[in-house]
Design a protein around this motif. Structure first.
Motif, PDB file in Angstrom:
ATOM      1  N   ASP A   1     -15.161   5.688   7.294  1.00 12.96           N
ATOM      2  CA  ASP A   1     -14.615   6.963   6.816  1.00 12.96           C
ATOM      3  C   ASP A   1     -13.169   7.109   7.256  1.00 12.96           C
ATOM      4  O   ASP A   1     -12.380   7.814   6.628  1.00 12.96           O
ATOM      5  CB  ASP A   1     -15.418   8.119   7.412  1.00 12.96           C
ATOM      6  CG  ASP A   1     -16.858   8.050   6.979  1.00 12.96           C
ATOM      7  OD1 ASP A   1     -17.646   7.354   7.655  1.00 12.96           O
ATOM      8  OD2 ASP A   1     -17.180   8.654   5.949  1.00 12.96           O
ATOM      9  N   VAL A   2     -12.846   6.493   8.389  1.00 15.91           N
ATOM     10  CA  VAL A   2     -11.519   6.626   8.965  1.00 15.91           C
ATOM     11  C   VAL A   2     -11.028   5.233   9.343  1.00 15.91           C
ATOM     12  O   VAL A   2     -11.785   4.431   9.900  1.00 15.91           O
ATOM     13  CB  VAL A   2     -11.535   7.512  10.235  1.00 15.91           C
ATOM     14  CG1 VAL A   2     -10.154   7.620  10.859  1.00 15.91           C
ATOM     15  CG2 VAL A   2     -12.083   8.901   9.909  1.00 15.91           C
ATOM     16  N   LEU A   3      -9.774   4.950   8.996  1.00 15.60           N
ATOM     17  CA  LEU A   3      -9.154   3.691   9.406  1.00 15.60           C
ATOM     18  C   LEU A   3      -7.944   4.032  10.268  1.00 15.60           C
ATOM     19  O   LEU A   3      -7.144   4.901   9.894  1.00 15.60           O
ATOM     20  CB  LEU A   3      -8.721   2.890   8.168  1.00 15.60           C
ATOM     21  CG  LEU A   3      -8.012   1.554   8.444  1.00 15.60           C
ATOM     22  CD1 LEU A   3      -8.937   0.572   9.169  1.00 15.60           C
ATOM     23  CD2 LEU A   3      -7.523   0.943   7.129  1.00 15.60           C
ATOM     24  N   VAL A   4      -7.853   3.400  11.421  1.00 12.47           N
ATOM     25  CA  VAL A   4      -6.685   3.595  12.277  1.00 12.47           C
ATOM     26  C   VAL A   4      -5.945   2.266  12.325  1.00 12.47           C
ATOM     27  O   VAL A   4      -6.372   1.333  13.006  1.00 12.47           O
ATOM     28  CB  VAL A   4      -7.069   4.024  13.711  1.00 12.47           C
ATOM     29  CG1 VAL A   4      -5.808   4.336  14.512  1.00 12.47           C
ATOM     30  CG2 VAL A   4      -7.988   5.243  13.681  1.00 12.47           C
ATOM     31  N   SER A   5      -4.865   2.157  11.559  1.00 10.36           N
ATOM     32  CA  SER A   5      -4.092   0.921  11.544  1.00 10.36           C
ATOM     33  C   SER A   5      -3.243   0.857  12.804  1.00 10.36           C
ATOM     34  O   SER A   5      -2.594   1.845  13.170  1.00 10.36           O
ATOM     35  CB  SER A   5      -3.187   0.875  10.311  1.00 10.36           C
ATOM     36  OG  SER A   5      -3.959   0.779   9.143  1.00 10.36           O
ATOM     37  N   LEU A   6      -3.253  -0.303  13.457  1.00 12.67           N
ATOM     38  CA  LEU A   6      -2.503  -0.450  14.707  1.00 12.67           C
ATOM     39  C   LEU A   6      -1.152  -1.107  14.421  1.00 12.67           C
ATOM     40  O   LEU A   6      -1.095  -2.177  13.836  1.00 12.67           O
ATOM     41  CB  LEU A   6      -3.319  -1.278  15.711  1.00 12.67           C
ATOM     42  CG  LEU A   6      -4.725  -0.729  15.987  1.00 12.67           C
ATOM     43  CD1 LEU A   6      -5.458  -1.610  16.992  1.00 12.67           C
ATOM     44  CD2 LEU A   6      -4.675   0.705  16.480  1.00 12.67           C
ATOM     45  N   ALA A   7      -0.107  -0.468  14.820  1.00  9.95           N
ATOM     46  CA  ALA A   7       1.280  -0.894  14.586  1.00  9.95           C
ATOM     47  C   ALA A   7       1.675  -0.668  13.123  1.00  9.95           C
ATOM     48  O   ALA A   7       2.637   0.028  12.837  1.00  9.95           O
ATOM     49  CB  ALA A   7       1.546  -2.322  15.033  1.00  9.95           C
ATOM     50  N   ALA A   8       0.960  -1.252  12.203  1.00  8.21           N
ATOM     51  CA  ALA A   8       1.241  -1.065  10.770  1.00  8.21           C
ATOM     52  C   ALA A   8      -0.028  -1.404  10.004  1.00  8.21           C
ATOM     53  O   ALA A   8      -0.844  -2.196  10.480  1.00  8.21           O
ATOM     54  CB  ALA A   8       2.388  -1.963  10.319  1.00  8.21           C
ATOM     55  N   PRO A   9      -0.210  -0.803   8.814  1.00  7.08           N
ATOM     56  CA  PRO A   9      -1.420  -1.125   8.050  1.00  7.08           C
ATOM     57  C   PRO A   9      -1.422  -2.583   7.616  1.00  7.08           C
ATOM     58  O   PRO A   9      -0.380  -3.158   7.314  1.00  7.08           O
ATOM     59  CB  PRO A   9      -1.326  -0.209   6.822  1.00  7.08           C
ATOM     60  CG  PRO A   9      -0.308   0.823   7.161  1.00  7.08           C
ATOM     61  CD  PRO A   9       0.635   0.186   8.121  1.00  7.08           C
ATOM     62  N   LYS A  10      -2.612  -3.187   7.563  1.00  9.94           N
ATOM     63  CA  LYS A  10      -2.747  -4.562   7.096  1.00  9.94           C
ATOM     64  C   LYS A  10      -3.017  -4.534   5.598  1.00  9.94           C
ATOM     65  O   LYS A  10      -3.377  -3.516   5.019  1.00  9.94           O
ATOM     66  CB  LYS A  10      -3.880  -5.277   7.848  1.00  9.94           C
ATOM     67  CG  LYS A  10      -3.827  -5.108   9.367  1.00  9.94           C
ATOM     68  CD  LYS A  10      -2.497  -5.555   9.945  1.00  9.94           C
ATOM     69  CE  LYS A  10      -2.367  -5.288  11.430  1.00  9.94           C
ATOM     70  NZ  LYS A  10      -2.276  -3.867  11.806  1.00  9.94           N
ATOM     71  N   ARG A  11      -2.844  -5.691   4.987  1.00 13.59           N
ATOM     72  CA  ARG A  11      -2.958  -5.734   3.520  1.00 13.59           C
ATOM     73  C   ARG A  11      -4.283  -5.187   3.013  1.00 13.59           C
ATOM     74  O   ARG A  11      -4.331  -4.537   1.981  1.00 13.59           O
ATOM     75  CB  ARG A  11      -2.814  -7.172   3.020  1.00 13.59           C
ATOM     76  CG  ARG A  11      -1.408  -7.631   3.011  1.00 13.59           C
ATOM     77  CD  ARG A  11      -0.995  -8.204   1.676  1.00 13.59           C
ATOM     78  NE  ARG A  11       0.407  -8.567   1.794  1.00 13.59           N
ATOM     79  CZ  ARG A  11       0.845  -9.792   1.871  1.00 13.59           C
ATOM     80  NH1 ARG A  11      -0.001 -10.803   1.808  1.00 13.59           N
ATOM     81  NH2 ARG A  11       2.132 -10.025   2.005  1.00 13.59           N
ATOM     82  N   CYS A  12      -5.352  -5.480   3.734  1.00 15.18           N
ATOM     83  CA  CYS A  12      -6.660  -5.053   3.218  1.00 15.18           C
ATOM     84  C   CYS A  12      -6.780  -3.532   3.191  1.00 15.18           C
ATOM     85  O   CYS A  12      -7.702  -3.006   2.554  1.00 15.18           O
ATOM     86  CB  CYS A  12      -7.789  -5.661   4.038  1.00 15.18           C
ATOM     87  SG  CYS A  12      -7.821  -5.101   5.748  1.00 15.18           S
ATOM     88  N   ALA A  13      -5.860  -2.834   3.879  1.00 16.78           N
ATOM     89  CA  ALA A  13      -5.941  -1.367   3.881  1.00 16.78           C
ATOM     90  C   ALA A  13      -5.785  -0.800   2.476  1.00 16.78           C
ATOM     91  O   ALA A  13      -6.177   0.334   2.210  1.00 16.78           O
ATOM     92  CB  ALA A  13      -4.878  -0.788   4.811  1.00 16.78           C
ATOM     93  N   GLY A  14      -5.204  -1.603   1.581  1.00 11.15           N
ATOM     94  CA  GLY A  14      -5.087  -1.163   0.192  1.00 11.15           C
ATOM     95  C   GLY A  14      -6.442  -0.883  -0.437  1.00 11.15           C
ATOM     96  O   GLY A  14      -6.551  -0.109  -1.383  1.00 11.15           O
ATOM     97  N   ARG A  15      -7.475  -1.522   0.099  1.00 11.73           N
ATOM     98  CA  ARG A  15      -8.815  -1.318  -0.458  1.00 11.73           C
ATOM     99  C   ARG A  15      -9.621  -0.283   0.310  1.00 11.73           C
ATOM    100  O   ARG A  15     -10.801  -0.079   0.032  1.00 11.73           O
ATOM    101  CB  ARG A  15      -9.581  -2.632  -0.419  1.00 11.73           C
ATOM    102  CG  ARG A  15      -9.048  -3.650  -1.404  1.00 11.73           C
ATOM    103  CD  ARG A  15     -10.172  -4.549  -1.794  1.00 11.73           C
ATOM    104  NE  ARG A  15      -9.804  -5.489  -2.808  1.00 11.73           N
ATOM    105  CZ  ARG A  15     -10.689  -6.047  -3.617  1.00 11.73           C
ATOM    106  NH1 ARG A  15     -11.968  -5.723  -3.511  1.00 11.73           N
ATOM    107  NH2 ARG A  15     -10.295  -6.909  -4.508  1.00 11.73           N
ATOM    108  N   PHE A  16      -8.980   0.335   1.294  1.00 19.06           N
ATOM    109  CA  PHE A  16      -9.702   1.343   2.076  1.00 19.06           C
ATOM    110  C   PHE A  16      -9.862   2.596   1.226  1.00 19.06           C
ATOM    111  O   PHE A  16      -8.902   3.079   0.621  1.00 19.06           O
ATOM    112  CB  PHE A  16      -8.918   1.655   3.353  1.00 19.06           C
ATOM    113  CG  PHE A  16      -9.437   2.839   4.114  1.00 19.06           C
ATOM    114  CD1 PHE A  16      -8.707   4.018   4.185  1.00 19.06           C
ATOM    115  CD2 PHE A  16     -10.669   2.772   4.751  1.00 19.06           C
ATOM    116  CE1 PHE A  16      -9.195   5.106   4.884  1.00 19.06           C
ATOM    117  CE2 PHE A  16     -11.162   3.866   5.457  1.00 19.06           C
ATOM    118  CZ  PHE A  16     -10.423   5.039   5.522  1.00 19.06           C
ATOM    119  N   SER A  17     -11.060   3.143   1.187  1.00 16.20           N
ATOM    120  CA  SER A  17     -11.277   4.311   0.323  1.00 16.20           C
ATOM    121  C   SER A  17     -11.949   5.437   1.082  1.00 16.20           C
ATOM    122  O   SER A  17     -12.601   6.288   0.501  1.00 16.20           O
ATOM    123  CB  SER A  17     -12.136   3.894  -0.877  1.00 16.20           C
ATOM    124  OG  SER A  17     -13.348   3.352  -0.393  1.00 16.20           O
ATOM    125  N   GLY A  18     -11.814   5.442   2.388  1.00 15.86           N
ATOM    126  CA  GLY A  18     -12.438   6.497   3.177  1.00 15.86           C
ATOM    127  C   GLY A  18     -11.560   7.741   3.231  1.00 15.86           C
ATOM    128  O   GLY A  18     -10.515   7.830   2.597  1.00 15.86           O
TER     129      GLY A  18
END
Lengths: 288, 249
Positions: free
Chosen positions: A237-254
């Protein structure tokens, strides 16, 4: 997925969001040619510069290079970086699930830690959650032998944070015992086979979770580049990207995506052509 | 003044608010040896919290461009290391820190913290003007990170000692980290003649000399201290709100 050869023709150069490793050096040289005065001007103008909605996402190789830069050039210590990331992750949890709105049971947090750096960040996150008056419990089945992990574990144990000796395979038991789960099992570049049987089984159970799930850096088990397995894998439900989002974050839908990267110096962001939203006040996380 | 042997009898055991120098050292040893905190970790937590305290006492939106300039004076010991971390976080928070760190420690932690500041383009002064008016004009406020409790004046070197003499005459605000440099940590003596900071940021817990602090704001930066340690030293301190790492006393 395209190879890392040249620039993606569909990206205008001044808005580039992805770096290919072969170009890294020349772009960095161009960026470092700017003077101190110019950098200061850019810093003052930062708010409007960062209003552009698109945000950039480094590849796994770039993320590793960014970390190396912080450790080797900037002489940050791993203990320092892990502390900054873990603290910021805990703050992100408080923003997504503010304490005053939670019942006693909802304050209980299960933090699942793998044996690598992502797990170390999880241990720090658990300690700060305890300080913030949540009630963390840690499942850290495959323990790293390195000193940093051992010390972080001691800090948690001495603060009376319980460590589970096993995780139920029946997900309903987890849904009933905890208000939310923090996934700190695998960061980018970690192969599933590296984390051991208990972590792998834990991830299989967490896929069926019905209480909220917070993933640190990337959802464990997702391919950090492509986000493949995002259909079949964890759905945080929640993504916490560390330093900067990684490429796969593009598919995060939470529901919420935070970046915990205030400690990354501006020059490093510029070197990797990263454009990230501004942080307000003294916040160490920003909502994307 | 009573020795550092036992609790001050004028403080009921459940209401202690200050630590003696010996207790402060014992608390730190407990964190390092029993709890296995690293020095790098503790210094980072204290330095970050000190910077947050500065933002609470001097909020950025209310400051003019010149007022955002902060001179951070760092000694060679742990207090100076905390100052280096504080300066870096002030830079992240968009203040404009400048560091005066004349007597450099050779230890790795100090060297790495210095590199982090240098790489972030935080200027390091090679000398500090003895004419205090030059400091008053160039900066909006000064952070004193020269001496912590238990550090003898002779340990910090000539340039730091001269800097403190200049800072006694400061007319812009002064923020001291942990104790006002030069004060006796137990008695606060020299508090008449010594630095008179506007803001004190006590690290972990207030030291005894904080009883003589008479400036505008006193913060404690000690959220990272586990409850059991506070209980062990019978300290009762105000609560922290939300995710704040500092509390106003």
């Amino acid at each position: 997925m395209s190879s890392a050869a040249g620039p993606d023709p569909s990206e205008a150069p001044e808005e580039r969001r992805f770096l290919r490793s072969s170009e890294e050096l020349s772009l960095a040289q161009m960026l470092q040619a700017s003077s101190l005065v110019q950098r200061r001007k850019q810093a003052w103008g930062r708010q409007s510069w960062l209003d552009v909605p698109s945000h950039s996402v480094p590849s796994t190789a770039e993320a590793a290079a960014l970390e190396r830069e912080l450790l080797e050039d900037y002489r940050f210590g791993r203990q320092q970086l892990v502390e900054l990331c873990g603290h910021a992750s805990a703050v992100a949890v408080t923003k997504a699930f503010p304490l005053p709105a939670l019942s006693r049971k909802q304050r209980t947090v299960l933090v699942v830690c793998g044996p690598e750096q992502n797990g170390a960040v999880g241990l720090v996150c658990a300690r700060h959650l305890r300080v913030f008056e949540y009630e963390p419990t840690i499942f850290y089945p495959t323990r790293s032998l390195d000193l940093l992990h051992r010390d972080l574990t001691t800090q948690c144990e001495k603060m009376d944070i319980p460590f589970l000796s096993y995780l139920p395979t029946e997900v309903q038991l987890i849904n009933e015992a905890y208000g939310l789960v923090v996934d700190a099992v695998m960061g980018p570049g970690v192969e599933p086979r590296e984390v051991g049987g208990p972590c792998t089984r834990a991830l299989a159970t967490l896929k069926l979770l019905s209480i909220p799930l917070v993933s640190l850096d990337i959802p464990s088990g997702w391919d950090a580049e492509t986000g493949s397995d995002s259909e079949d894998g964890l759905r945080p439900d929640v993504l916490v990207s560390l330093a900067a989002p990684k490429r796969c974050a593009g598919r995060f839908s939470g529901r919420h995506h935070f970046v915990a990267g205030r400690f990354v110096p501006d020059d490093v962001l510029r070197k990797f052509a990263l454009r990230l939203p501004g942080y307000t006040g003294t916040d160490c996380v920003a909502a994307l």
